[in-house]
Motif scaffolding. Structure first.
Motif, PDB file in Angstrom:
ATOM      1  N   GLU A 246      -6.071   1.669  13.957  1.00 14.94           N
ATOM      2  CA  GLU A 246      -7.399   2.097  13.494  1.00 14.94           C
ATOM      3  C   GLU A 246      -7.350   3.445  12.776  1.00 14.94           C
ATOM      4  O   GLU A 246      -8.239   3.758  11.982  1.00 14.94           O
TER       5      GLU A 246
ATOM      6  N   ALA B 118      -4.691   5.207   7.449  1.00 24.40           N
ATOM      7  CA  ALA B 118      -5.331   5.196   6.127  1.00 24.40           C
ATOM      8  C   ALA B 118      -6.835   4.928   6.216  1.00 24.40           C
ATOM      9  O   ALA B 118      -7.559   5.610   6.951  1.00 24.40           O
ATOM     10  N   ASP B 119      -7.341   3.946   5.483  1.00 37.51           N
ATOM     11  CA  ASP B 119      -8.776   3.686   5.376  1.00 37.51           C
ATOM     12  C   ASP B 119      -8.991   2.168   5.305  1.00 37.51           C
ATOM     13  O   ASP B 119      -8.032   1.412   5.170  1.00 37.51           O
ATOM     14  N   PRO B 120     -10.262   1.717   5.386  1.00 42.05           N
ATOM     15  CA  PRO B 120     -10.485   0.259   5.483  1.00 42.05           C
ATOM     16  C   PRO B 120      -9.869  -0.543   4.331  1.00 42.05           C
ATOM     17  O   PRO B 120      -9.298  -1.616   4.569  1.00 42.05           O
ATOM     18  N   ALA B 121      -9.986  -0.065   3.096  1.00 44.82           N
ATOM     19  CA  ALA B 121      -9.462  -0.845   1.963  1.00 44.82           C
ATOM     20  C   ALA B 121      -7.943  -0.975   2.067  1.00 44.82           C
ATOM     21  O   ALA B 121      -7.376  -2.045   1.797  1.00 44.82           O
ATOM     22  N   VAL B 122      -7.281   0.081   2.450  1.00 45.85           N
ATOM     23  CA  VAL B 122      -5.829   0.036   2.617  1.00 45.85           C
ATOM     24  C   VAL B 122      -5.463  -0.859   3.803  1.00 45.85           C
ATOM     25  O   VAL B 122      -4.501  -1.627   3.743  1.00 45.85           O
ATOM     26  N   ARG B 123      -6.271  -0.817   4.862  1.00 43.99           N
ATOM     27  CA  ARG B 123      -5.975  -1.652   6.035  1.00 43.99           C
ATOM     28  C   ARG B 123      -6.182  -3.139   5.752  1.00 43.99           C
ATOM     29  O   ARG B 123      -5.618  -3.989   6.437  1.00 43.99           O
ATOM     30  N   HIS B 124      -6.995  -3.467   4.758  1.00 48.60           N
ATOM     31  CA  HIS B 124      -7.135  -4.875   4.380  1.00 48.60           C
ATOM     32  C   HIS B 124      -5.844  -5.439   3.791  1.00 48.60           C
ATOM     33  O   HIS B 124      -5.576  -6.635   3.879  1.00 48.60           O
ATOM     34  N   ARG B 125      -5.072  -4.600   3.125  1.00 50.82           N
ATOM     35  CA  ARG B 125      -3.853  -5.071   2.453  1.00 50.82           C
ATOM     36  C   ARG B 125      -2.589  -4.723   3.225  1.00 50.82           C
ATOM     37  O   ARG B 125      -1.653  -5.518   3.263  1.00 50.82           O
TER      38      ARG B 125
ATOM     39  N   HIS C  45      -5.895  -4.708   9.338  1.00 53.35           N
ATOM     40  CA  HIS C  45      -7.242  -5.185   9.616  1.00 53.35           C
ATOM     41  C   HIS C  45      -7.203  -6.301  10.667  1.00 53.35           C
ATOM     42  O   HIS C  45      -7.987  -6.317  11.617  1.00 53.35           O
TER      43      HIS C  45
ATOM     44  N   TRP D   9      -2.069  11.442   6.041  1.00 54.97           N
ATOM     45  CA  TRP D   9      -0.930  11.161   6.899  1.00 54.97           C
ATOM     46  C   TRP D   9      -0.908  12.158   8.043  1.00 54.97           C
ATOM     47  O   TRP D   9      -1.421  13.275   7.915  1.00 54.97           O
TER      48      TRP D   9
ATOM     49  N   ALA E 262      -9.599  12.695   6.934  1.00 53.41           N
ATOM     50  CA  ALA E 262      -9.691  11.430   7.658  1.00 53.41           C
ATOM     51  C   ALA E 262      -8.580  10.450   7.303  1.00 53.41           C
ATOM     52  O   ALA E 262      -8.039   9.769   8.161  1.00 53.41           O
ATOM     53  N   GLN E 263      -8.257  10.318   6.007  1.00 51.06           N
ATOM     54  CA  GLN E 263      -7.335   9.262   5.607  1.00 51.06           C
ATOM     55  C   GLN E 263      -5.911   9.781   5.435  1.00 51.06           C
ATOM     56  O   GLN E 263      -5.038   9.034   5.015  1.00 51.06           O
TER      57      GLN E 263
ATOM     58  N   GLN F 174       0.810  -1.220   0.000  1.00 47.74           N
ATOM     59  CA  GLN F 174       0.000   0.000   0.000  1.00 47.74           C
ATOM     60  C   GLN F 174       0.850   1.280   0.000  1.00 47.74           C
ATOM     61  O   GLN F 174       0.353   2.349  -0.343  1.00 47.74           O
TER      62      GLN F 174
END
Lengths: 285, 193
Positions: free
Chosen positions: A99, A102-109, A79, A193, A190-191, A35
């Motif tokens: 938490e 970044a954001d949820p999609a980035v935290r998945h990877r 995640h 740095w 929100a997302q 990411q």
């Protein structure tokens, strides 16, 4: 935007990965969650000639209890870390800080180990690793090595890893009872740095601070431990006055960058304010 | 990440570009074969390792429902589900999706019907130009998977990685909450053709 061409290896075990990295030579990069690396590849700010993809090495995703510490596999995703019962119970500073990454999609990877090895001074987790006295576990053809977080973050996006060394895990000592933790992050959206971030753990003793650990994000080319704040707050009563006065030392000895998000002076001021808030929040936690 | 003005960005070795002719590593394969399930169909392809998943979906499979937005993993327009989890497909290599199950916005409507999330976006006017919508819808589905009844604030947090420059987000939040309700209580809703 399309990355420059590279060779690609997808090892199935840590041994295979170490061998592939050694074969590949010093112009190779390790691909964890990608990411941070993928944007660099697309912008051609990084042009490695080989990528070693750790995505299929299940063993590197394990998070396990190690007595007085928790060992987080380098490929555990953000995640996964946020939801892990061991991390939540013993390392709440890591769970809460992650938490905010970044954001949820980035935290998945994105991965815990990748964030540390990338050594971005604006990344949140390096300061947390520093505040918690984490130890980074490394493998290479020469064997195993342990690097304390205090020696790992060398310079701007530069870690102590040699080109043939692979980060396989991170051992983080558990915080015992009596500790409160907080990560205070200042960013405009929100997302985004952190412009400045403060990782903080405080051990209370009645109405006073027995011990505090404070590390700063984006206050220099690498995360820094705010030793002057830790000394100033030790033994002081739990009060806004103590925290404000200790927080005043947050920028001591730092060299914060100036960029389009803020000047060096602005960051120094921000660090003092955020540190006072982080101490208060950790003491109240 | 920020780029301090006084420092050069990190670089690989820019000056030496190896020719593509001579394999020199035991594991080198310039065109690995991948097998991916996309929206219910299985595809096998030889791909260059540097091919991004979003380009594979659009240019090889013709799945142009997934747009490229910012190309720097900020905007979320290219969000798809990879083994059920939202990812930004501009930040994943096609080879990393080998063996995985990919769902794009094109996989949601079955047999000419629309998915409750698509319907809610339509009915709540949750789009104007529509460029962010495929990513918004996929990220919203991911959010509901973990939290089937989110509050307004939880929807906003769940969609923090998806930017919309038209709507101001109000109607997107309404749409996601409406879809959540419809998906929790499908029986209460009449089936539209």
């Amino acid at each position: 935007m399309i990355p420059a061409a590279f060779d690609y290896a997808r090892p199935r075990s840590v041994d295979e990965a170490v061998r592939a990295l050694a074969d590949a030579g010093e112009d190779a990069k390790v691909l964890a969650g990608g990411q941070s690396l993928m944007p660099l590849l697309r912008l051609r700010l990084a042009i490695p000639d080989a990528l070693i993809d750790l995505g299929r090495i299940a063993a590197l995703r394990e998070i396990r209890d190690d007595g007085d510490a928790v060992v987080i596999g380098s490929m555990a995703t953000h995640h996964q870390v946020i939801r892990d019962p061991l991390v939540r119970a013993h390392l709440p500073l890591i769970a809460r800080t992650t938490e905010t990454v970044a954001d949820p999609a980035v935290r998945h990877r994105g991965t815990f180990g990748g964030s540390l090895a990338h050594a971005d001074p604006a990344g949140d987790l390096p300061a947390v690793a520093l505040a918690l006295d984490a130890v980074l576990l490394v493998r290479s053809p020469r064997g195993e090595r342990e690097i304390p977080a205090a020696e790992f973050f060398v310079d701007w996006m530069t870690s102590a890893l040699e080109p043939d060394e692979l980060l396989v895990g991170v051992r983080v000592p558990k915080l015992g009872p009596g500790w409160g933790v907080h990560y205070e992050k200042f960013h405009r959206t929100a997302q985004a740095w952190a412009i400045v971030g403060v990782a903080c753990a405080v051990r209370r003793d009645g109405d006073s601070v027995a011990e505090a650990r404070v590390a700063l994000t984006n206050m220099g080319p690498a995360p820094v431990r705010a030793g002057a704040v830790e000394d100033a707050v030790r033994g002081r009563p739990i009060s806004d006055d103590s925290f404000r006065s200790a927080g005043g030392h947050a920028a001591d000895g730092t060299e914060p960058p100036s960029d389009l998000h803020g000047s060096s002076e602005y960051r120094s001021h921000l660090a003092t304010v955020l540190t006072a808030r982080a101490l208060a929040a950790a003491a109240a936690a | 990440m920020t780029w301090p003005d006084q420092r050069a960005p990190p670089q690989g070795r820019l000056s030496v570009k190896r020719t593509l002719s001579t394999p020199r590593r035991p594991w080198e394969k310039r065109m690995p074969r991948i097998r991916v399930e996309v929206d219910g169909a299985t595809y096998e392809d030889d791909v260059e390792p540097r091919l991004l998943l979003v380009h594979y979906l659009r240019e090889r499979l013709g799945k142009v429902g997934t747009p490229v937005g910012c190309d720097t993993s900020n905007c979320g327009a290219c969000t798809v589900l990879l083994d059920g989890e939202s990812v930004k497909s501009c930040s994943v290599l096609a080879v990393q999706a080998d063996g995985a199950d990919v769902t794009t916005v094109e996989g949601l409507g079955v047999g000419g019907t629309t998915h409750p999330m698509q319907r809610a976006f339509h009915e709540e006017h949750a789009l104007q130009c529509g460029y962010c919508t495929p990513g918004m819808i996929m990220a919203s589905l991911d959010l509901l998977r973990e939290n089937p009844d989110p509050s307004d604030d939880e929807v906003r947090e769940g969609l923090e990685g998806n930017l919309c420059r038209c709507t101001g987000y109000q109607n997107i939040v309404k749409a996601v909450r409406r879809a959540a309700k419809d998906m929790r209580e499908p029986a209460e809703r009449e089936v539209t053709p």
